[in-house]
Write an enzyme that holds these catalytic residues in place. Sequence first.
Site, short mmCIF file in Angstrom:
data_model
loop_
_atom_site.label_atom_id
_atom_site.label_comp_id
_atom_site.label_asym_id
_atom_site.label_seq_id
_atom_site.Cartn_x
_atom_site.Cartn_y
_atom_site.Cartn_z
N GLY A 134 0.81 -1.21 0.00
CA GLY A 134 0.00 0.00 0.00
C GLY A 134 0.84 1.25 0.00
O GLY A 134 2.02 1.23 -0.37
N LEU B 269 0.46 3.70 -2.04
CA LEU B 269 0.87 3.65 -3.46
C LEU B 269 1.46 4.98 -3.91
O LEU B 269 0.99 6.05 -3.54
CB LEU B 269 -0.34 3.32 -4.34
CG LEU B 269 -1.01 1.97 -4.12
CD1 LEU B 269 -2.01 1.70 -5.25
CD2 LEU B 269 -0.02 0.83 -4.00
N HIS C 252 4.49 2.26 -7.94
CA HIS C 252 3.48 1.20 -7.97
C HIS C 252 2.55 1.37 -9.18
O HIS C 252 2.17 0.39 -9.82
CB HIS C 252 2.60 1.25 -6.71
CG HIS C 252 3.35 1.00 -5.44
ND1 HIS C 252 3.44 1.93 -4.43
CD2 HIS C 252 4.03 -0.08 -5.00
CE1 HIS C 252 4.13 1.43 -3.43
NE2 HIS C 252 4.51 0.21 -3.75
N GLY D 136 9.40 -3.86 -8.65
CA GLY D 136 10.26 -2.72 -8.99
C GLY D 136 11.72 -3.05 -8.71
O GLY D 136 12.04 -3.75 -7.73
N GLN E 266 15.22 -8.25 -3.28
CA GLN E 266 13.92 -8.92 -3.18
C GLN E 266 13.58 -9.63 -4.49
O GLN E 266 13.09 -10.77 -4.49
CB GLN E 266 12.85 -7.88 -2.84
CG GLN E 266 11.43 -8.37 -2.96
CD GLN E 266 10.43 -7.38 -2.39
OE1 GLN E 266 10.26 -7.32 -1.18
NE2 GLN E 266 9.77 -6.61 -3.23
O1 PAF Z 1 7.95 -4.82 -1.97
C1 PAF Z 1 6.98 -4.88 -1.16
O2 PAF Z 1 6.16 -3.97 -1.09
C2 PAF Z 1 6.82 -6.11 -0.29
O3 PAF Z 1 8.07 -6.60 0.11
C3 PAF Z 1 5.97 -7.20 -0.92
C4 PAF Z 1 6.60 -7.78 -2.19
C5 PAF Z 1 4.59 -6.65 -1.26
C6 PAF Z 1 5.79 -8.36 0.06
O4 PAF Z 1 5.18 -7.94 1.23
#
Ligand code: PAF
Length: 293
Positions: free
Chosen positions: A29, A31, A35, A147, A153
Amino acid sequence: MRIVRTVDELRAALAPHRSGGIGFVPTMGALHEGHLSLLRAAAADNATVVLSIFVNPTQFGEAADLEAYPRTEEADIELAEHAGTHVVFAPSASEMYPAGFATTVSVGGALTGTLEGAVRGRSHFDGVATVVAKLLLAVQPDRAYFGAKDAQQVVVVRRMVTDLRIPVEIVTRPTSRDADGLARSSRNARLSAEERTLAAVIPRSLRVAQDAFASGIRDTSRLTALVQEGLSEAGVDQEYVEIVDADSLESLTVIARPALLALAVRVGEVRLIDNVVLDPRSDDRIILERSRA
Ligand code: PAF
């Protein structure tokens, strides 16, 4: 646009839309344009776009950080609709982690032991991998969009998807930046006006290293020193500034293959991360020009 709160509702909402392609953007969230650009990319590639909004407690180390994470669901829903979202999945913590929940997806090795993993602990990526696995199983998208700001990640999620053979294409989109180069992040909302101005030193310092790299410097300690100097002069607290292999995330001393220059800093109370890719292959033109001179 539909808003659903449970996995059962989500599956029922998506059942009639499976054939046209489902694009998924997982978020916590708050955003921002980054996003929205992921949602727009998903809308361009897929007939149906799903956004998840879930502030995942298991990926936060400090309770205060979880507490302070911005929550703006109403505004998020409006923005999501304008960006072409069809379904918003906004579950509660008890929907995602019901009583008795006991499963963790853990990606091991260098991928989670370095950079963010070294500072926040592997448990951060256990939290990310577990929730992303759960979300992918719930949505079952054809493509999921991430992103490049959260480069580690992305590497971890790609590893997990490959290892577990989750049938989804992971799409990485470039880091979205403000006019002064600061990477867009939900955390930027917590910066004071003064801190926001100060934070522009992050992309400026990365740019100095990129320019040095383009001029032929391949020694990682020289390149990281340039970034560290810029950040120190501005008085920004550094957690790490490191150059690692872009795929394996192993530490490099000389850049001979695509590398990730990644950093984490604190501006006031706010922790910010950023990175750029240093790719010797895309620098051939410069090297050729220099050898001709
Ligand atoms: O990048 C993020 O916002 C978070 O790490 C994700 C991928 C939504 C997992 O909670």
